[in-house]
Design a protein around this motif. Structure first.
Motif, PDB file in Angstrom:
ATOM      1  N   ASP A 765      46.185  66.756 -65.830  1.00  0.00           N
ATOM      2  CA  ASP A 765      46.896  65.610 -65.238  1.00  0.00           C
ATOM      3  C   ASP A 765      46.422  65.370 -63.798  1.00  0.00           C
ATOM      4  O   ASP A 765      46.470  66.281 -62.961  1.00  0.00           O
ATOM      5  CB  ASP A 765      48.405  65.907 -65.255  1.00  0.00           C
ATOM      6  N   PRO A 766      45.955  64.148 -63.466  1.00  0.00           N
ATOM      7  CA  PRO A 766      45.443  63.866 -62.112  1.00  0.00           C
ATOM      8  C   PRO A 766      46.498  64.054 -61.008  1.00  0.00           C
ATOM      9  O   PRO A 766      46.144  64.200 -59.840  1.00  0.00           O
ATOM     10  CB  PRO A 766      45.015  62.398 -62.178  1.00  0.00           C
ATOM     11  N   LYS A 767      47.761  64.073 -61.395  1.00  0.00           N
ATOM     12  CA  LYS A 767      48.824  64.255 -60.381  1.00  0.00           C
ATOM     13  C   LYS A 767      48.921  65.698 -59.905  1.00  0.00           C
ATOM     14  O   LYS A 767      49.476  65.973 -58.848  1.00  0.00           O
ATOM     15  CB  LYS A 767      50.180  63.793 -60.950  1.00  0.00           C
ATOM     16  N   VAL A 768      48.399  66.632 -60.704  1.00  0.00           N
ATOM     17  CA  VAL A 768      48.510  68.048 -60.311  1.00  0.00           C
ATOM     18  C   VAL A 768      47.145  68.752 -60.230  1.00  0.00           C
ATOM     19  O   VAL A 768      47.064  69.900 -59.816  1.00  0.00           O
ATOM     20  CB  VAL A 768      49.442  68.833 -61.268  1.00  0.00           C
ATOM     21  N   CYS A 770      42.652  68.374 -59.564  1.00  0.00           N
ATOM     22  CA  CYS A 770      41.561  67.634 -58.931  1.00  0.00           C
ATOM     23  C   CYS A 770      40.306  67.902 -59.771  1.00  0.00           C
ATOM     24  O   CYS A 770      39.965  69.066 -60.019  1.00  0.00           O
ATOM     25  CB  CYS A 770      41.385  68.144 -57.499  1.00  0.00           C
ATOM     26  N   TYR A 771      39.637  66.833 -60.221  1.00  0.00           N
ATOM     27  CA  TYR A 771      38.454  66.994 -61.075  1.00  0.00           C
ATOM     28  C   TYR A 771      37.193  66.904 -60.217  1.00  0.00           C
ATOM     29  O   TYR A 771      36.993  65.931 -59.486  1.00  0.00           O
ATOM     30  CB  TYR A 771      38.425  65.903 -62.148  1.00  0.00           C
ATOM     31  N   ILE A 772      36.362  67.934 -60.265  1.00  0.00           N
ATOM     32  CA  ILE A 772      35.095  67.941 -59.524  1.00  0.00           C
ATOM     33  C   ILE A 772      33.981  67.621 -60.529  1.00  0.00           C
ATOM     34  O   ILE A 772      33.648  68.446 -61.396  1.00  0.00           O
ATOM     35  CB  ILE A 772      34.839  69.308 -58.834  1.00  0.00           C
ATOM     36  N   ASP A 773      33.431  66.431 -60.382  1.00  0.00           N
ATOM     37  CA  ASP A 773      32.500  65.908 -61.380  1.00  0.00           C
ATOM     38  C   ASP A 773      31.231  66.759 -61.502  1.00  0.00           C
ATOM     39  O   ASP A 773      30.743  67.013 -62.603  1.00  0.00           O
ATOM     40  CB  ASP A 773      32.145  64.459 -61.004  1.00  0.00           C
ATOM     41  N   ASN A 776      32.063  69.751 -63.537  1.00  0.00           N
ATOM     42  CA  ASN A 776      32.812  69.535 -64.796  1.00  0.00           C
ATOM     43  C   ASN A 776      34.039  70.441 -64.876  1.00  0.00           C
ATOM     44  O   ASN A 776      34.335  71.021 -65.928  1.00  0.00           O
ATOM     45  CB  ASN A 776      31.913  69.791 -66.016  1.00  0.00           C
ATOM     46  N   THR A 777      34.731  70.562 -63.757  1.00  0.00           N
ATOM     47  CA  THR A 777      35.848  71.529 -63.676  1.00  0.00           C
ATOM     48  C   THR A 777      37.079  70.869 -63.046  1.00  0.00           C
ATOM     49  O   THR A 777      36.956  70.034 -62.141  1.00  0.00           O
ATOM     50  CB  THR A 777      35.429  72.750 -62.840  1.00  0.00           C
ATOM     51  N   TRP A 778      38.247  71.296 -63.554  1.00  0.00           N
ATOM     52  CA  TRP A 778      39.515  70.846 -62.978  1.00  0.00           C
ATOM     53  C   TRP A 778      40.121  71.988 -62.152  1.00  0.00           C
ATOM     54  O   TRP A 778      40.161  73.130 -62.625  1.00  0.00           O
ATOM     55  CB  TRP A 778      40.504  70.463 -64.078  1.00  0.00           C
ATOM     56  N   SER A 783      47.175  75.307 -55.560  1.00  0.00           N
ATOM     57  CA  SER A 783      46.621  76.670 -55.439  1.00  0.00           C
ATOM     58  C   SER A 783      45.098  76.684 -55.341  1.00  0.00           C
ATOM     59  O   SER A 783      44.509  77.703 -54.995  1.00  0.00           O
ATOM     60  CB  SER A 783      47.059  77.515 -56.638  1.00  0.00           C
ATOM     61  N   HIS A 784      44.447  75.580 -55.661  1.00  0.00           N
ATOM     62  CA  HIS A 784      42.978  75.448 -55.677  1.00  0.00           C
ATOM     63  C   HIS A 784      42.312  76.388 -56.692  1.00  0.00           C
ATOM     64  O   HIS A 784      41.124  76.671 -56.588  1.00  0.00           O
ATOM     65  CB  HIS A 784      42.374  75.669 -54.282  1.00  0.00           C
ATOM     66  N   GLN A 785      43.132  76.887 -57.632  1.00  0.00           N
ATOM     67  CA  GLN A 785      42.593  77.756 -58.693  1.00  0.00           C
ATOM     68  C   GLN A 785      42.027  76.888 -59.820  1.00  0.00           C
ATOM     69  O   GLN A 785      42.510  75.788 -60.079  1.00  0.00           O
ATOM     70  CB  GLN A 785      43.715  78.647 -59.265  1.00  0.00           C
ATOM     71  N   GLU A 786      41.009  77.415 -60.495  1.00  0.00           N
ATOM     72  CA  GLU A 786      40.431  76.670 -61.621  1.00  0.00           C
ATOM     73  C   GLU A 786      41.452  76.586 -62.768  1.00  0.00           C
ATOM     74  O   GLU A 786      42.058  77.587 -63.143  1.00  0.00           O
ATOM     75  CB  GLU A 786      39.156  77.365 -62.106  1.00  0.00           C
ATOM     76  N   VAL A 787      41.625  75.384 -63.305  1.00  0.00           N
ATOM     77  CA  VAL A 787      42.560  75.181 -64.420  1.00  0.00           C
ATOM     78  C   VAL A 787      41.798  75.259 -65.749  1.00  0.00           C
ATOM     79  O   VAL A 787      42.159  76.000 -66.646  1.00  0.00           O
ATOM     80  CB  VAL A 787      43.289  73.819 -64.291  1.00  0.00           C
ATOM     81  N   THR A 788      40.732  74.464 -65.841  1.00  0.00           N
ATOM     82  CA  THR A 788      39.880  74.516 -67.036  1.00  0.00           C
ATOM     83  C   THR A 788      38.547  73.845 -66.700  1.00  0.00           C
ATOM     84  O   THR A 788      38.404  73.235 -65.647  1.00  0.00           O
ATOM     85  CB  THR A 788      40.544  73.842 -68.256  1.00  0.00           C
ATOM     86  N   ASN A 789      37.582  73.987 -67.613  1.00  0.00           N
ATOM     87  CA  ASN A 789      36.274  73.363 -67.390  1.00  0.00           C
ATOM     88  C   ASN A 789      35.689  72.907 -68.726  1.00  0.00           C
ATOM     89  O   ASN A 789      36.396  72.901 -69.745  1.00  0.00           O
ATOM     90  CB  ASN A 789      35.336  74.336 -66.677  1.00  0.00           C
ATOM     91  N   ASN A 790      34.420  72.557 -68.733  1.00  0.00           N
ATOM     92  CA  ASN A 790      33.833  72.006 -69.961  1.00  0.00           C
ATOM     93  C   ASN A 790      33.717  73.035 -71.086  1.00  0.00           C
ATOM     94  O   ASN A 790      33.426  72.680 -72.224  1.00  0.00           O
ATOM     95  CB  ASN A 790      32.471  71.359 -69.666  1.00  0.00           C
ATOM     96  N   ARG A 791      33.955  74.327 -70.783  1.00  0.00           N
ATOM     97  CA  ARG A 791      33.952  75.345 -71.857  1.00  0.00           C
ATOM     98  C   ARG A 791      35.109  75.105 -72.833  1.00  0.00           C
ATOM     99  O   ARG A 791      35.062  75.555 -73.974  1.00  0.00           O
ATOM    100  CB  ARG A 791      34.051  76.756 -71.255  1.00  0.00           C
TER     101      ARG A 791
END
Length: 1091
Positions: A765-768, A770-773, A776-778, A783-791
């Motif tokens: 969700d873009p409200k919580v 940040c997608y770094i193009d 390919n990671t959110w 917390s600036h922790q990785e949520v998920t990525n293209n894996r």
């Protein structure tokens, strides 16, 4: 009356057509009972709340204006009503036609009776018709039906038709208050009041009852039609005379006598039938000598089975009726009822009946050939004897005797003259010839010559064979057909399913015996089809298919125990292979050989595999069988059964495995996908392992069924976005034989694919986040922790395959469409209806004209417009970012699909890419020169190639047109103001690009840009040009103001606007000149130095 149903008998043909139609109507009603739209039941609270105002019973007719007025008062109800009509009018029309045919049947029957009374049919009266065996066999709904009829009345044009019978049909089918639920009381005067709705001649009813009274009725539980059982104790309760008469039958002593008689009968019949079934016992001569005995045995078996099955059936007794419970208990106790023993007798009887029938058919087909053969043999023997007594042919110690010579020649001629066509005369004459041959042996003292005696004995034997052969009559088969009728068990046979399945599980070869039982059950089809066939009705095929389909479905249900047992063994094999048996390495030390042998585990795997092959062998032993009009191939039956079990287990695993807790931190998505992947891999490996043992194409079945499960679930999930839903019976993915199970919803999603999609949307969700193009990671905003990525998409590919990713992509398309539609509704009904906001747009439009110029006092003009329209940007931003977020996901899915396609099917990927390029080149050439070819409208090439390209990820989601749009006022201005309203919330970071300033006021840049790009793509390109021109004007105006005020640094809003143009060019893959047309190149040069 032999010719009552002859084609030239108008009376017989008229009643035949009515009865034929009655049978077809019953079949149609039974067929439709599986297609009643569940929404009409209004069982769920959600259905009641949603459809309560648009689904009415007959109370609607008391005040239609009131109900219609309620709908007209609420536009959303009108919309729902229209959607409901579109989804249900087809099935409602079919139900109405069935109800109409019931009414027409009664009307036609009354008309026929009137014609009989008035003497229209010469020499025929009601009495003669009912006395005739063919003539007497004429055959004979609640809130749900009321709701369906009212809906049909409201939605169809029938109410305005002059010929409509709708009023009569509603009168006939209004609720009776009767309920078949256990314990429900019968309404007063039911069913008399129901039959009085369309009165039928009382004389006719009296005569029919009188005719039935003289017919055979089996005790107190009877079967009236295709297994529909009625307990007369309950049915006759309101009728004193009938009840009194029945009480004598229901006397405790009488029930005991009947029950013990049939129990004893079953006890004595079982060994008899088993003896008859012994290999080699039923031979031709045994059958021909014992036809009456065999038929009696068959009749006794069927009578005992019928009485015990009907009187022990659960459906025949209301558990809440004390008297019925007592009768049932007494029947079960006195008959020492054991369902397994009864089933065994049924099995043996069916096998005996089948064997006898097949042998008799064989004898019947060979009857004339054998009779002629015996005649020839007998005649030749007599001719030879005549030659012996001529003294010419040498035979030990036989003197010449001209009298005997002439007599034997005459006998030979007499035998030769026997005529097969005149069987009665031939039979009588054959008996006389046998007698003559006995007498000649006695009177001429021929006993002394053994050869002559032998000749005479052989001839007598052939003559005996001729008598027996001539007595092989088709009437025996007809008697067997009548005696073996199992139509009464059409429904109650289901109570023996568990016994059948347990027998197969213990001994798979039992399937061969069951085949005879299924064929015996198939004889029940003669009941509804006989009159339809005689009437040469067009309904024959439809009714045959329905009943045959029902029976085949039951056969499949019984035999499903084989695939079930196979899969149980398979699960054990896979468990042993994964957890117990170690994989043998390529190189192995000699001293470790014993450790890797694991003989116990490997023996267990071998034993389980052997069990599976035995199950397969069991079903394949059943020959190809014609069940009704459907051919049942055991190999196909096995494959369908395996498919069904696979679908059931995989669908359940996907349903249970992909349920997510939205409050879980971190998200359960990746762990659950990994677990699901392991489960699917287990199924896949088991299929791979078993395919050779059961002779099936494992990979083909796996891919077909998994794709069907996923596509069906995607289709069901997408139904919530469609106005006209795809019902199960319309779905190309759903199947009657191999159904995909439906599970109740656990949240707002209808299926697992919806839950998976919404969980992905929740965690990205873009409200919580940040997608770094570039990566390919959110990342989590706080917390600036990785949520998920293209894996994540690789994991979905591993778990659900290409079908899963493709289905997810399709679902996202529907969601984007819905989001864009909602957005445009909000824009038209909220923003453009707000006068103050529209005034801002007007002022802005005046201030920026001409767009090629520079806006004076730019900062103030833009800031004022943004401030005055601030209230509309919250929902606007949310909608744009949702669309952008889904487009990012679609891009990631396309990348994953394209990567896996190139990796797993490089030739397919190359072929598709080349075909796509060549097609586009041809289309482009056609637009430049219309004389060149272009696919015609009826050519499906472009539609089909699109499906392939999307499955292979060879497409750009950003170029897709999702919705059709109309011209909107101020549209470029609104979007321009929206973008510059968001720029102050963002900042440029050299490592991450444009990022959000405050986590409390979130704006994610990539979804914002892609959302805006997608929105503009839905409109004419001139809107995009105007929008880009406004952005360019904004950059030039602010830069001009900075220069005049001698501000050295480029303002952050200008950086953001330039960044937007850069990204716009990048994502659309357009030339940089598009941006440079609106912004001078020196500004871009300066901007790049900042980057």
């Amino acid at each position: 009356m032999v010719d009552f149903l002859a084609e030239n008998n108008l009376c017989g043909q008229a009643i035949l057509r009515i009865v034929s139609r009655g049978n077809a109507i019953i079949a149609e009603l039974l067929r439709l009972s599986d297609f009643i739209p569940t929404v009409f039941r209004l069982k769920d609270k959600s259905d009641q709340q949603k459809y309560g105002d648009i689904i009415c019973d007959f109370s609607y007719f008391k005040g239609p204006e009131y109900y219609e007025g309620k709908l007209e008062a609420k536009p959303e109800l009108q919309d729902l009503d229209e959607e409901f009509r579109e989804n249900n009018i087809e099935i409602l029309s079919r139900f109405y036609l069935a109800f109409e045919s019931v009414h027409k049947y009664i009307v036609d029957l009354n008309r026929y009776l009137d014609d009989l009374y008035e003497g229209v049919y010469i020499q025929q009266t009601l009495e003669t018709v009912l006395l005739n065996e063919d003539g007497k066999q004429t055959s004979m709904f609640d809130e749900l039906i009321e709701r369906m009829l009212v809906s049909y009345y409201r939605y169809s044009a029938a109410r305005s038709s002059v010929d409509s019978n709708l009023d009569d049909i509603c009168k006939l089918l209004r609720s009776t208050g009767y309920s078949s639920q256990p314990g429900a009381k019968r309404p007063a005067n039911y069913p008399e009041s129901y039959f009085q709705r369309v009165p039928i001649s009382t004389t006719f009813i009296s005569m029919v009852i009188g005719r039935l009274r003289s017919d055979d009725i089996y005790n107190q539980v009877i079967s009236i039609y295709m297994g529909i059982t009625v307990n007369l104790v309950e049915a006759w309760e309101p009728y004193k005379a009938a009840k009194t008469a029945l009480n004598y039958t229901l006397d405790s002593a009488n029930i005991k006598e009947q029950a013990t008689r049939y129990a004893a009968s079953m006890e004595s019949l079982r060994p008899q039938v088993q003896q008859l079934l012994k290999e080699g016992f039923l031979r031709e001569e045994i059958i021909l000598d014992n036809i009456p005995k065999l038929l009696n045995c068959l009749r006794d078996c069927n009578v005992a089975i019928r009485w015990l099955m009907l009187h022990s059936a659960e459906s025949a007794y209301d558990p809440n009726n004390k008297r019925l419970r007592q009768i049932k208990d007494q029947v079960l106790n006195d008959s020492k009822y054991n369902p397994k023993i009864l089933f065994q007798l049924l099995l043996d009887t069916a096998q005996f009946e089948f064997t006898l029938k097949e042998m008799f058919k064989q004898m019947l087909s060979e009857k004339q050939i054998k009779w002629e053969s015996y005649k020839k043999e007998g005649s030749e023997r007599m001719t030879e004897l005549a030659e012996v007594f001529s003294g010419v042919k040498p035979l030990t110690r036989v003197e010449k005797n001209e009298n005997l010579q002439a007599w034997f020649r005459e006998i030979s001629k007499q035998i030769e003259s026997l005529n097969y066509e005149d069987s009665t005369a031939a039979g009588r004459k054959t008996v006389q010839l046998i007698q003559a041959l006995v007498e000649v042996q006695e009177f001429h003292q021929l006993e002394s010559n053994l050869q002559v005696c032998q000749f005479l004995a052989d001839t007598r034997k052939f003559l005996h064979h001729m008598i027996r052969t001539i007595n092989i009559k088709e009437e025996v088969l007809i008697t067997m057909q009548i005696v073996g009728d199992l139509s009464y068990a059409w429904q109650i046979i289901d109570s023996f399913t568990s016994i059948m399945q347990e027998s197969i599980r213990v001994n798979p070869s039992m399937v061969t015996k069951l085949r005879a039982t299924f064929l015996k059950l198939a004889s029940a089809l003669d009941l509804p089809l006989l009159r339809i066939n005689q009437a040469n009705s067009a309904d024959l095929l439809s009714v045959s298919q329905f009943y045959s389909g029902e029976l085949v479905a039951y056969v499949r249900k019984v035999l499903q125990i084989i695939p079930e047992s196979m899969f149980t063994s398979l699960a054990k094999i896979i468990k042993l292979q994964i957890h117990d048996i170690m994989e043998v390495p390529t190189r192995l030390d000699k001293d470790k050989l014993k450790d890797f042998s694991q003989l116990g585990a490997r023996y267990e795997v071998a034993k389980l595999t052997h069990d599976i092959s035995i199950f397969t062998e069991g079903i394949l032993m059943m020959k190809t069988t014609l069940v009704g009009i459907i051919k049942v191939d055991p190999k196909q039956l096995l494959e369908d059964g395996i498919r069904k079990e696979l679908v059931k287990r995989v669908a359940y695993a996907l349903h249970k495995g992909l349920i997510f807790n939205p409050k879980a931190k971190p998200s359960e998505l990746m762990p659950k996908l990994k677990d699901m992947g392991a489960t699917m891999d287990g199924f896949y490996r088991s299929f791979e392992y078993i395919q050779d043992y059961v002779s099936i194409y494992g990979l083909k079945i796996w891919q077909e069924e998994v794709s069907r499960i996923i596509n069906y679930n995607v289709e069901q999930e997408c139904n919530s976005f469609l106005r006209t839903k795809i019902q199960d019976w319309q779905s190309v993915h759903q199947s009657t034989h191999i159904p995909i199970p439906k599970f109740p919803s656990v949240d707002e999603s209808a299926t697992f694919i919806g839950r998976l999609c919404r969980e992905i949307l929740r965690i990205t969700d873009p409200k919580v986040t940040c997608y770094i193009d570039q990566m390919n990671t959110w990342y989590d905003l706080k917390s600036h922790q990785e949520v998920t990525n293209n894996r994540l998409f690789s994991e979905i590919q591993n778990t659900l395959g290409t079908f899963g990713l493709n289905g997810l992509d399709r679902l996202l398309c529907f969601m984007i469409v819905k989001e864009l539609q909602n957005f445009l509704t909000m824009l038209q009904k909220t923003i453009l209806k707000d006068k103050a906001v529209v005034d801002v747009f007007k002022t802005m439009l005046t201030a920026v004209n001409p767009v090629q110029g520079i806006v004076a006092n730019a900062s103030k003009v833009y800031a004022s417009a943004v401030a005055k329209s601030q209230k509309i940007w919250g929902p606007y931003l949310e909608a744009i970012m949702k669309v952008g977020q889904m487009q990012i996901l679609r891009q990631q899915i396309a990348n994953e699909l394209n990567y896996s396609c190139k990796f797993d099917s490089k030739h397919l990927a190359a072929a598709l890419e080349n075909l796509n390029k060549s097609l586009l080149a041809d289309i482009e050439a056609h637009y430049q020169d219309p004389s060149l070819p272009y696919p015609k409208e009826d050519n499906t090439l472009l539609y089909e190639i699109t499906a392939y390209l999307e499955a292979a990820g060879i497409h750009n989601p950003l170029n897709k047109i999702y919705i059709t749009t109309k011209r909107l006022p101020y549209f470029p201005t609104i979007n321009f103001l929206f973008i510059i309203a968001q720029l102050p919330k963002l900042q440029y970071n050299k490592n991450q690009g444009m990022t959000c300033k405050k986590a409390t006021d979130p704006v994610d840049w990539p979804p914002l840009v892609l959302g805006m790009l997608t929105l503009l793509k839905q409109f004419h390109s001139r809107y995009t040009q105007q929008f880009l021109a406004l952005i360019g004007q904004f950059i030039r105006s602010v830069m001009e103001q900075c220069t005049s005020q001698k501000i050295p640094d480029m303002p952050s809003d200008v950086v953001g606007a330039l960044m937007f143009l850069e990204d716009y060019v990048k994502y659309t893959k357009l030339s940089r000149k598009v941006a440079e047309a609106h912004v001078p190149s020196f500004i871009f040069d300066e901007f790049r130095t900042i980057l």
